[in-house]
Every structure is written in structure tokens, then in C-alpha cells.
Design an enzyme around this catalytic site. Structure first.
Site, short mmCIF file in Angstrom:
data_model
loop_
_atom_site.label_atom_id
_atom_site.label_comp_id
_atom_site.label_asym_id
_atom_site.label_seq_id
_atom_site.Cartn_x
_atom_site.Cartn_y
_atom_site.Cartn_z
N ARG A 38 0.81 -1.22 0.00
CA ARG A 38 0.00 0.00 0.00
C ARG A 38 0.84 1.26 0.00
O ARG A 38 0.54 2.23 -0.71
CB ARG A 38 -0.96 -0.01 1.20
N LYS A 73 3.16 24.71 -3.16
CA LYS A 73 1.94 24.14 -2.58
C LYS A 73 1.99 22.62 -2.71
O LYS A 73 1.33 22.01 -3.55
CB LYS A 73 0.71 24.71 -3.27
N GLU A 135 5.85 40.24 -6.77
CA GLU A 135 4.46 39.93 -7.12
C GLU A 135 3.67 41.23 -7.24
O GLU A 135 3.68 42.05 -6.33
CB GLU A 135 3.88 39.04 -6.03
#
Length: 223
Positions: A38, A73, A135
Site C-alpha cells: 500500500r 503548494k 508579485e
């Protein structure tokens, strides 16, 4: 051989696979195979899903100058594997960590009192050679970033027409990147603006697994 189990790979990283196709053969102690089944499948499914989604985005970008980037992320503890999966799928990696590059975000700009102050503070306290990425969210910020000679300008959550306007204004005076609300349906329109890089968090935070299973155990080895 690991734990009495021998693995023979029938595919290598980056190969295309079809449903029902075998990718590896395992032989050895059955208990050891089943104990690791698994965990091994979870890793394989997760990373293959990321690589597959990345390849879909890369295919859409084919013919454009834009390059596909991942983001930070990622799943805690799995970043190195997930970013490797992006590379296998044909994408490129953004920063692995905060120390890999300087990215001035909205909260940094707010804390510093503006773009000019933020860039001046960074230049005063950073060694030679590191690129500064900033940014921005509107044309006023784009113009200030260009005036301050930022190396990379990230267009954050802008509409496609605004991205085009910003890229045209920057006119190769900085590397351009866009981020935010990018998906498989919009990325070709974004690429058509002439942007250099498109970063997509979805590659790692929302990729569906590629379903694999262990089948056809034919002999129990108790040794």
C-alpha cells in the site's frame, strides 16, 4: 533486492502507460511484498498523477514560448518527490524553499511600505547574484517594479487582457511570470500573451492519482 523482494521495472520514469499495462514485476517473500504494497502504491499513484497532469498542461503549451512551473503548494514531507514528478511530466520547478530565491509578495510590500522600499531593503541586505522577483496585482505596481529594475515580475491573479497589457509594457525588461486561477482551460490564452512562465499550484495540490494495483500473486514464499 530490498527486504527479500526483487523488482523488475518494465517502464521508466516519464514513459506513457495504458490501462491494464504492466509496469513492474515483483518476486520474493510474499509477506514483505504485502507489507510494502500500500505504501509503495500510494507513492506511485500520487507521483504518477502529478506527472500525468503536468504532461496535459505541457501538451497544451506546445508551440508557445511559455514554460510551465510548479509552486511550493506541496504535501508536507513530499515536496522533493512531487517536484520531481513535475519534472518527469515535462514541467519545470519554481523554488524548493524560501532560500532558493527572493520573492517579494503582497504582505512584504505592505510591511516595507511599498515596492520601492521593499526592493531597496532587499538589495541592501542581500548578497550579489540573487534575482529579485516581485508579485504585482495591477499596472501601477507593474510600472513601479519595472522602474526599480526587478529581475522577475509575477503577475498575480490578473485577467488575460491585463496580463497582455503588462507583458507588452514590460517589453523584456524583466522576466515575466503569471500565477493564480490558471487551469487547463485558460492556460493557452495566457500563453498567447507572450508571458515567459506560468506557475500552476494545481499540479501538486489537486492532481488526481493514477490508479495502480498489485495483481496476480502466484506463489506464497514463507521463507
Amino acid at each position: 533486492m530490498l527486504g527479500g523482494v526483487t523488482v523488475t521495472f518494465l517502464k521508466k520514469d516519464g514513459d506513457l502507460v495504458t490501462p491494464g499495462e504492466k509496469i513492474a514485476l515483483l518476486s520474493g517473500n510474499t509477506l514483505n511484498i504485502l507489507q510494502g504494497e500500500r505504501t509503495a502504491l500510494n507513492f506511485l499513484q500520487r507521483m504518477s498523477g502529478i506527472a500525468t497532469l503536468t504532461r496535459k498542461f505541457v501538451n497544451v503549451l506546445e508551440g508557445s514560448k511559455a514554460k510551465l512551473l510548479d509552486t511550493r503548494k506541496t504535501t508536507p514531507g513530499l515536496r522533493i518527490f512531487e517536484k520531481y514528478a513535475v519534472k518527469v511530466g515535462g514541467g519545470e520547478n519554481h523554488r524548493f524553499g524560501l532560500s532558493d530565491g527572493i520573492l517579494i509578495k503582497d504582505n512584504h510590500i505592505g510591511a516595507a511600505g511599498g515596492i520601492k522600499n521593499a526592493i531597496e531593503i532587499i538589495r541592501k541586505n542581500t548578497g550579489y547574484g540573487k534575482k529579485i522577483e516581485i508579485e504585482v496585482e495591477n499596472m501601477s505596481m507593474v510600472k513601479e517594479a519595472v522602474a526599480m529594475k526587478a529581475d522577475i515580475i509575477m503577475l498575480d491573479n490578473m485577467s488575460v487582457p491585463l496580463i497582455k497589457e503588462a507583458v507588452d509594457f514590460i517589453d523584456k525588461r524583466a522576466i515575466t511570470e503569471c500565477s493564480g486561477n490558471v487551469n487547463i482551460d485558460t492556460i493557452s490564452q495566457i500563453a498567447a500573451t507572450g508571458i515567459d512562465y506560468i506557475s500552476v499550484g494545481e499540479l501538486t495540490h489537486s492532481a488526481r492519482i493514477l490508479d495502480f494495483s498489485l495483481k496476480n500473486l502466484v506463489k506464497i514464499n514463507e521463507a
